[in-house]
Design a protein around this motif. Sequence first.
Motif, PDB file in Angstrom:
ATOM      1  N   LEU A 117       0.841  -1.207   0.000  1.00  0.00           N
ATOM      2  CA  LEU A 117       0.000   0.000   0.000  1.00  0.00           C
ATOM      3  C   LEU A 117       0.873   1.253   0.000  1.00  0.00           C
ATOM      4  CD1 LEU A 117      -2.918  -0.620   2.518  1.00  0.00           C
ATOM      5  CD2 LEU A 117      -3.088  -0.138   0.087  1.00  0.00           C
ATOM      6  N   PHE A 118       1.843   1.282   0.886  1.00  0.00           N
ATOM      7  CA  PHE A 118       2.724   2.447   0.999  1.00  0.00           C
ATOM      8  C   PHE A 118       3.500   2.674  -0.298  1.00  0.00           C
ATOM      9  CE2 PHE A 118       6.928   4.187   1.967  1.00  0.00           C
ATOM     10  CZ  PHE A 118       6.561   5.408   2.514  1.00  0.00           C
ATOM     11  N   CYS A 119       4.090   1.629  -0.840  1.00  0.00           N
ATOM     12  CA  CYS A 119       4.889   1.772  -2.066  1.00  0.00           C
ATOM     13  C   CYS A 119       4.026   2.205  -3.242  1.00  0.00           C
ATOM     14  CB  CYS A 119       5.617   0.467  -2.387  1.00  0.00           C
ATOM     15  SG  CYS A 119       6.929   0.084  -1.222  1.00  0.00           S
ATOM     16  N   GLY A 120       2.820   1.652  -3.352  1.00  0.00           N
ATOM     17  CA  GLY A 120       1.913   2.062  -4.424  1.00  0.00           C
ATOM     18  C   GLY A 120       1.511   3.518  -4.303  1.00  0.00           C
ATOM     19  N   LYS A 121       1.244   3.949  -3.073  1.00  0.00           N
ATOM     20  CA  LYS A 121       0.869   5.350  -2.842  1.00  0.00           C
ATOM     21  C   LYS A 121       2.023   6.276  -3.159  1.00  0.00           C
ATOM     22  CE  LYS A 121      -1.296   8.996  -1.432  1.00  0.00           C
ATOM     23  NZ  LYS A 121      -0.888   9.967  -2.434  1.00  0.00           N
ATOM     24  N   GLU A 122       3.200   5.947  -2.687  1.00  0.00           N
ATOM     25  CA  GLU A 122       4.364   6.793  -2.941  1.00  0.00           C
ATOM     26  C   GLU A 122       4.717   6.831  -4.422  1.00  0.00           C
ATOM     27  OE1 GLU A 122       6.084   8.838  -0.741  1.00  0.00           O
ATOM     28  OE2 GLU A 122       4.271   8.361   0.390  1.00  0.00           O
ATOM     29  N   ALA A 123       4.640   5.692  -5.091  1.00  0.00           N
ATOM     30  CA  ALA A 123       4.930   5.649  -6.528  1.00  0.00           C
ATOM     31  C   ALA A 123       3.893   6.470  -7.301  1.00  0.00           C
ATOM     32  CB  ALA A 123       4.945   4.206  -7.021  1.00  0.00           C
ATOM     33  N   GLY A 124       2.629   6.381  -6.921  1.00  0.00           N
ATOM     34  CA  GLY A 124       1.592   7.171  -7.572  1.00  0.00           C
ATOM     35  C   GLY A 124       1.816   8.661  -7.404  1.00  0.00           C
ATOM     36  N   SER A 125       2.196   9.074  -6.201  1.00  0.00           N
ATOM     37  CA  SER A 125       2.483  10.493  -5.945  1.00  0.00           C
ATOM     38  C   SER A 125       3.704  10.958  -6.735  1.00  0.00           C
ATOM     39  CB  SER A 125       2.716  10.731  -4.452  1.00  0.00           C
ATOM     40  OG  SER A 125       1.539  10.467  -3.734  1.00  0.00           O
ATOM     41  N   PHE A 126       4.728  10.134  -6.750  1.00  0.00           N
ATOM     42  CA  PHE A 126       5.951  10.476  -7.492  1.00  0.00           C
ATOM     43  C   PHE A 126       5.657  10.611  -8.985  1.00  0.00           C
ATOM     44  CE2 PHE A 126       9.592   9.082 -10.005  1.00  0.00           C
ATOM     45  CZ  PHE A 126      10.537  10.031  -9.619  1.00  0.00           C
ATOM     46  N   LEU A 127       4.944   9.638  -9.542  1.00  0.00           N
ATOM     47  CA  LEU A 127       4.632   9.669 -10.973  1.00  0.00           C
ATOM     48  C   LEU A 127       3.739  10.851 -11.321  1.00  0.00           C
ATOM     49  CD1 LEU A 127       4.107   5.879 -11.676  1.00  0.00           C
ATOM     50  CD2 LEU A 127       5.968   7.319 -12.516  1.00  0.00           C
ATOM     51  N   TRP A 128       2.770  11.169 -10.451  1.00  0.00           N
ATOM     52  CA  TRP A 128       1.907  12.304 -10.719  1.00  0.00           C
ATOM     53  C   TRP A 128       2.707  13.605 -10.682  1.00  0.00           C
ATOM     54  CZ3 TRP A 128      -1.713  14.093 -13.324  1.00  0.00           C
ATOM     55  CH2 TRP A 128      -2.251  15.350 -13.070  1.00  0.00           C
ATOM     56  N   GLN A 129       3.603  13.728  -9.721  1.00  0.00           N
ATOM     57  CA  GLN A 129       4.437  14.942  -9.663  1.00  0.00           C
ATOM     58  C   GLN A 129       5.272  15.078 -10.923  1.00  0.00           C
ATOM     59  OE1 GLN A 129       4.360  17.421  -7.397  1.00  0.00           O
ATOM     60  NE2 GLN A 129       2.637  16.332  -6.509  1.00  0.00           N
ATOM     61  N   ALA A 130       5.846  13.983 -11.383  1.00  0.00           N
ATOM     62  CA  ALA A 130       6.675  14.004 -12.599  1.00  0.00           C
ATOM     63  C   ALA A 130       5.810  14.335 -13.815  1.00  0.00           C
ATOM     64  CB  ALA A 130       7.377  12.666 -12.792  1.00  0.00           C
ATOM     65  N   LEU A 131       4.637  13.735 -13.928  1.00  0.00           N
ATOM     66  CA  LEU A 131       3.745  14.006 -15.061  1.00  0.00           C
ATOM     67  C   LEU A 131       3.218  15.430 -15.055  1.00  0.00           C
ATOM     68  CD1 LEU A 131       1.684  10.702 -15.218  1.00  0.00           C
ATOM     69  CD2 LEU A 131       3.246  11.553 -16.963  1.00  0.00           C
ATOM     70  N   SER A 132       2.860  15.929 -13.874  1.00  0.00           N
ATOM     71  CA  SER A 132       2.266  17.260 -13.800  1.00  0.00           C
ATOM     72  C   SER A 132       3.283  18.349 -14.139  1.00  0.00           C
ATOM     73  CB  SER A 132       1.624  17.512 -12.434  1.00  0.00           C
ATOM     74  OG  SER A 132       2.591  17.445 -11.411  1.00  0.00           O
ATOM     75  N   LYS A 133       4.568  18.081 -13.956  1.00  0.00           N
ATOM     76  CA  LYS A 133       5.599  19.060 -14.315  1.00  0.00           C
ATOM     77  C   LYS A 133       5.763  19.156 -15.822  1.00  0.00           C
ATOM     78  CE  LYS A 133       8.242  18.663 -10.095  1.00  0.00           C
ATOM     79  NZ  LYS A 133       9.476  18.189  -9.468  1.00  0.00           N
ATOM     80  N   THR A 134       5.399  18.095 -16.537  1.00  0.00           N
ATOM     81  CA  THR A 134       5.548  18.111 -17.995  1.00  0.00           C
ATOM     82  C   THR A 134       4.321  18.727 -18.675  1.00  0.00           C
ATOM     83  OG1 THR A 134       4.596  15.910 -18.273  1.00  0.00           O
ATOM     84  CG2 THR A 134       6.988  16.052 -17.944  1.00  0.00           C
ATOM     85  N   MET A 135       3.264  18.965 -17.933  1.00  0.00           N
ATOM     86  CA  MET A 135       2.035  19.520 -18.538  1.00  0.00           C
ATOM     87  C   MET A 135       2.056  21.031 -18.546  1.00  0.00           C
ATOM     88  SD  MET A 135      -0.761  17.098 -16.856  1.00  0.00           S
ATOM     89  CE  MET A 135      -1.053  15.470 -17.375  1.00  0.00           C
TER      90      MET A 135
END
Length: 135
Positions: A117-135
Amino acid sequence: PLQTKDLLIRWWFLSFTQPGFHRFWRVWNPLLNYALFLFYIVLGGNKRPFLAGFVVFASCGFFLHDLLTLKEVIELDMTISFMIWAVLCDLSRRFRLHEMQEKWPWAANVLVNALLLFCGKEAGSFLWQALSKTM
């Protein structure tokens, strides 16, 4: 008679001690479980379990988490986390990890489920931060 506190403790305990991450999710939300199962079946869960499960998880992340916490701009970190959890659940089911985990002490299952649960949540937050910077 059982008190609300007892039911919550039993619910958390039963969820986290489940052998296999896919079994954790089957027990995790007893209030929505039946509706989500029906959605899964409508999507063809018996014939296409990964695709149906992925859509159910992504929908939960979007509608029950990201959309409900909408502020000025939508953030999709929970949708991405739920997509990751869908993949982890499918791997858990596909490789029958519950058969191995059934032999483990309950504390080990709690640790594995909480870690996923923790790793999935952290990975989701990390990926969203990375994606949102490219938008």
